[in-house]
Design a protein around this motif. Structure first.
Motif, PDB file in Angstrom:
ATOM      1  N   PHE A  32       4.319   1.328  -8.550  1.00 25.13           N
ATOM      2  CA  PHE A  32       5.605   1.212  -7.867  1.00 25.13           C
ATOM      3  C   PHE A  32       5.944   2.552  -7.229  1.00 25.13           C
ATOM      4  O   PHE A  32       5.961   3.574  -7.902  1.00 25.13           O
ATOM      5  CB  PHE A  32       6.693   0.809  -8.873  1.00 25.13           C
ATOM      6  N   GLY A  33       6.231   2.550  -5.919  1.00 26.30           N
ATOM      7  CA  GLY A  33       6.573   3.795  -5.254  1.00 26.30           C
ATOM      8  C   GLY A  33       5.342   4.577  -4.846  1.00 26.30           C
ATOM      9  O   GLY A  33       4.206   4.097  -4.895  1.00 26.30           O
ATOM     10  N   TRP A  34       5.576   5.842  -4.453  1.00 22.24           N
ATOM     11  CA  TRP A  34       4.485   6.700  -3.997  1.00 22.24           C
ATOM     12  C   TRP A  34       3.514   6.962  -5.146  1.00 22.24           C
ATOM     13  O   TRP A  34       3.937   7.091  -6.300  1.00 22.24           O
ATOM     14  CB  TRP A  34       5.096   8.019  -3.491  1.00 22.24           C
ATOM     15  N   PRO A  35       2.182   6.981  -4.908  1.00 25.84           N
ATOM     16  CA  PRO A  35       1.487   6.991  -3.611  1.00 25.84           C
ATOM     17  C   PRO A  35       1.153   5.614  -3.042  1.00 25.84           C
ATOM     18  O   PRO A  35       0.583   5.540  -1.965  1.00 25.84           O
ATOM     19  CB  PRO A  35       0.201   7.745  -3.951  1.00 25.84           C
ATOM     20  N   ALA A  36       1.504   4.538  -3.759  1.00 26.59           N
ATOM     21  CA  ALA A  36       1.220   3.210  -3.219  1.00 26.59           C
ATOM     22  C   ALA A  36       2.134   2.891  -2.038  1.00 26.59           C
ATOM     23  O   ALA A  36       1.787   2.074  -1.184  1.00 26.59           O
ATOM     24  CB  ALA A  36       1.386   2.159  -4.312  1.00 26.59           C
ATOM     25  N   ALA A  41       9.870   5.464   1.448  1.00 28.18           N
ATOM     26  CA  ALA A  41      10.111   4.054   1.150  1.00 28.18           C
ATOM     27  C   ALA A  41      11.175   3.909   0.070  1.00 28.18           C
ATOM     28  O   ALA A  41      11.317   4.769  -0.805  1.00 28.18           O
ATOM     29  CB  ALA A  41       8.816   3.389   0.703  1.00 28.18           C
ATOM     30  N   PRO A  42      11.955   2.816   0.070  1.00 26.75           N
ATOM     31  CA  PRO A  42      12.962   2.600  -0.971  1.00 26.75           C
ATOM     32  C   PRO A  42      12.384   2.642  -2.382  1.00 26.75           C
ATOM     33  O   PRO A  42      13.027   3.162  -3.305  1.00 26.75           O
ATOM     34  CB  PRO A  42      13.505   1.206  -0.633  1.00 26.75           C
ATOM     35  N   ALA A  43      11.170   2.102  -2.563  1.00 26.89           N
ATOM     36  CA  ALA A  43      10.563   2.125  -3.897  1.00 26.89           C
ATOM     37  C   ALA A  43      10.346   3.560  -4.369  1.00 26.89           C
ATOM     38  O   ALA A  43      10.563   3.892  -5.544  1.00 26.89           O
ATOM     39  CB  ALA A  43       9.239   1.364  -3.887  1.00 26.89           C
ATOM     40  N   THR A  44       9.921   4.432  -3.456  1.00 24.37           N
ATOM     41  CA  THR A  44       9.729   5.838  -3.820  1.00 24.37           C
ATOM     42  C   THR A  44      11.055   6.510  -4.120  1.00 24.37           C
ATOM     43  O   THR A  44      11.159   7.324  -5.049  1.00 24.37           O
ATOM     44  CB  THR A  44       9.007   6.584  -2.685  1.00 24.37           C
ATOM     45  N   LEU A  45      12.087   6.179  -3.345  1.00 22.31           N
ATOM     46  CA  LEU A  45      13.416   6.734  -3.612  1.00 22.31           C
ATOM     47  C   LEU A  45      13.908   6.331  -5.000  1.00 22.31           C
ATOM     48  O   LEU A  45      14.531   7.124  -5.708  1.00 22.31           O
ATOM     49  CB  LEU A  45      14.407   6.279  -2.543  1.00 22.31           C
ATOM     50  N   GLU A 319       0.686  16.585   3.931  1.00 24.07           N
ATOM     51  CA  GLU A 319      -0.022  15.549   3.188  1.00 24.07           C
ATOM     52  C   GLU A 319      -0.140  15.863   1.707  1.00 24.07           C
ATOM     53  O   GLU A 319      -0.439  14.961   0.899  1.00 24.07           O
ATOM     54  CB  GLU A 319      -1.427  15.348   3.772  1.00 24.07           C
ATOM     55  N   GLY A 320       0.092  17.112   1.316  1.00 20.22           N
ATOM     56  CA  GLY A 320      -0.053  17.467  -0.094  1.00 20.22           C
ATOM     57  C   GLY A 320       1.234  17.781  -0.818  1.00 20.22           C
ATOM     58  O   GLY A 320       1.221  18.069  -2.018  1.00 20.22           O
ATOM     59  N   ILE A 321       2.387  17.696  -0.119  1.00 22.54           N
ATOM     60  CA  ILE A 321       3.644  18.088  -0.739  1.00 22.54           C
ATOM     61  C   ILE A 321       3.995  17.188  -1.925  1.00 22.54           C
ATOM     62  O   ILE A 321       4.598  17.639  -2.914  1.00 22.54           O
ATOM     63  CB  ILE A 321       4.794  18.087   0.302  1.00 22.54           C
ATOM     64  N   GLY A 322       3.601  15.920  -1.857  1.00 23.52           N
ATOM     65  CA  GLY A 322       3.878  15.014  -2.969  1.00 23.52           C
ATOM     66  C   GLY A 322       3.197  15.461  -4.248  1.00 23.52           C
ATOM     67  O   GLY A 322       3.778  15.390  -5.337  1.00 23.52           O
ATOM     68  N   LEU A 391      -4.696  16.137  -9.221  1.00 25.78           N
ATOM     69  CA  LEU A 391      -5.956  16.122  -8.479  1.00 25.78           C
ATOM     70  C   LEU A 391      -6.194  14.763  -7.826  1.00 25.78           C
ATOM     71  O   LEU A 391      -6.683  14.682  -6.693  1.00 25.78           O
ATOM     72  CB  LEU A 391      -7.117  16.473  -9.413  1.00 25.78           C
ATOM     73  N   ALA A 392      -5.847  13.690  -8.545  1.00 31.56           N
ATOM     74  CA  ALA A 392      -6.023  12.350  -7.980  1.00 31.56           C
ATOM     75  C   ALA A 392      -5.143  12.161  -6.749  1.00 31.56           C
ATOM     76  O   ALA A 392      -5.560  11.552  -5.752  1.00 31.56           O
ATOM     77  CB  ALA A 392      -5.700  11.291  -9.037  1.00 31.56           C
ATOM     78  N   LEU A 393      -3.923  12.703  -6.790  1.00 31.59           N
ATOM     79  CA  LEU A 393      -3.033  12.604  -5.634  1.00 31.59           C
ATOM     80  C   LEU A 393      -3.588  13.383  -4.450  1.00 31.59           C
ATOM     81  O   LEU A 393      -3.544  12.915  -3.304  1.00 31.59           O
ATOM     82  CB  LEU A 393      -1.646  13.124  -6.003  1.00 31.59           C
TER      83      LEU A 393
END
Length: 449
Positions: A32-36, A41-45, A319-322, A391-393
């Motif tokens: 649910f949410g980032w990174p998916a 997106a609302p789910a990430t929020l 692209e890496g800030i998350g 690392l996976a992210l």
């Protein structure tokens, strides 16, 4: 701290915060949410606010209600305000999450919950801030850690006000151009005020005091300590105040953010050097689990700063800030929070149960309320899964990240179980558990009598 009073409702804040952490990690494990989903997106929020408001903010508020009076050597202004504040914060979080669901198409036709959530959260934070501010104002002692906390409290005001602007703009209740501009460009400022100011600087201030206390190290107030405070404060002022002014004038806050980054790195460097000094100067040769795990959390903060600078140099920060935020939130703030909570719950429970009979009859030590060997593996699993998750992210491996989040969930549940055992005195030797004059503590409330 033998004469320290107890915050009646801090345990309720801690319980609610742990429930939010478990929910957040479970959502990540479920994809649910980032990174998916995209970062906006609302789910990430939803996920971000469960972590920032539900877990970290409630944890920080509960800790400050207990320890800020200790820092300033003055009783908390009002224990009665803590419970209604918690109720408003939880209701506000629930309404805010419902509002984000509406942005994703749920509850079509219903009035937006976003403004309601923002106003409830403003009310909850206002009660917490009033309680803490009145405590500080009437106190004659304001050591360095308190100054960090004061800047953190000012930052939560900025965070909440920007969030309220966003809520009214996104709900469509206002078409004001200034609100629209802040909503379009001000999200990084909102995040910095919350993560860097309210949570970051407050955590730094509290760690100066708690780590010194738990490791029997000298309390610090040296040039590096002051540099950490003023560079951090300057970073927030440049980013948040300067950024808002630039946006309202029709400019881009990017330059303000870059200058704030330089000041922030200086602040964190000074803070890291201070923490290393505390560990080197401690008088306790063998430190307890909470201090060892706090050292790992501080290491995660250092890695996050290095990762941020590397990504910036390579031009890949977008692209890496998350991954950087994830490492800060779960490696540093969550790791540090869980480590200190492990000790705080034991200390508060010991103070409540055995403090009144100290010197009158034999009592267990604070350390007798916990079994470090059993808890250690859960902390190790948390940090290992968090590091691998980062690392996976970075590698864009969403499925692997979900599997690692499941391990984080297992670790969180394991640590929560240890905290529950501590609160129920389950690991105290039976002959010492409940001597005459001692009652089993209430799970979610501390007796202040």
């Amino acid at each position: 701290m033998m004469g320290a009073s107890l915050s009646r409702w801090s345990m309720s804040y801690f319980a609610a915060a742990l429930a939010a952490l478990i929910l957040a990690v479970a959502l990540m494990a479920l994809g649910f949410g980032w990174p998916a989903a995209p970062l906006a997106a609302p789910a990430t929020l939803i996920l971000v606010h469960v972590v920032a408001l539900g877990w970290l903010s409630l944890l920080m508020a509960g800790a400050l209600l207990q320890f800020l009076p200790v820092l300033v050597a003055h009783p908390l202004f009002s224990d009665r305000l803590s419970l209604p504040a918690l109720g408003l914060l939880l209701a506000g979080l629930a309404a805010l999450l419902a509002g984000f669901l509406q942005l994703d198409g749920a509850m079509a036709g219903a009035p937006s919950f976003l403004p309601l959530g923002a106003l409830l959260l403003l009310g909850g934070f206002a009660l917490v801030l009033w309680n803490l501010a009145r405590t500080v104002v009437v106190a004659s002692l304001r050591p360095l850690p308190v100054l960090f906390v004061i800047v953190g409290l000012l930052s939560v005001v900025a965070t909440a006000l920007l969030g309220t602007v966003f809520a009214f703009a996104l709900s469509g209740l206002t078409g004001d151009e200034a609100f629209a501009a802040l909503t379009a460009l001000g999200v990084p400022l909102h995040a910095l005020a919350g993560l860097g100011g309210w949570l970051g600087l407050s955590a730094m201030g509290v760690s100066y005091r708690l780590l010194a206390m738990f490791m029997l190290a000298p309390e610090l107030d040296r040039r590096l300590s002051r540099l950490a405070l003023w560079a951090g404060t300057g970073a927030l002022a440049v980013a948040v105040v300067g950024g808002v002014v630039l946006i309202l004038l029709g400019g881009d806050p990017g330059l303000a953010l870059l200058l704030a980054l330089a000041l922030g790195v200086a602040a964190l460097g000074a803070y890291g050097a201070d923490m290393l000094h505390l560990y080197r100067k401690r008088r306790r040769p063998v430190i307890e689990l909470n201090s060892r795990m706090a050292a790992v959390a501080l290491g995660a903060l250092g890695l996050a700063v290095v990762l941020l600078l590397v990504l910036l140099t390579l031009g890949r920060l977008g692209e890496g800030i998350g991954a950087v935020v994830f490492l800060i939130a779960f490696g540093w703030l969550t790791g540090l929070g869980l480590a200190q909570l492990y000790k705080i719950v034991a200390f508060m429970t010991w103070l409540e149960c055995y403090g009144p009979i100290l010197g009158k009859r034999p009592t267990p030590r604070v350390q007798d309320l916990v079994v470090e060997g059993r808890a250690r593996k859960w902390f190790v699993l948390h940090y290992a899964a968090t590091g691998a998750g980062t690392l996976a992210l970075l590698a864009g491996q969403a499925l692997l990240f979900r599997l690692l989040a499941a391990l984080m969930l297992l670790a969180t549940a394991g640590i929560a179980a240890q905290l529950l055992r501590t609160r129920r005195l389950a690991d105290v030797a039976p002959e010492k558990r409940l001597p005459e004059g001692v009652r089993m503590p209430v799970l979610l409330r501390s007796s202040t009598t």
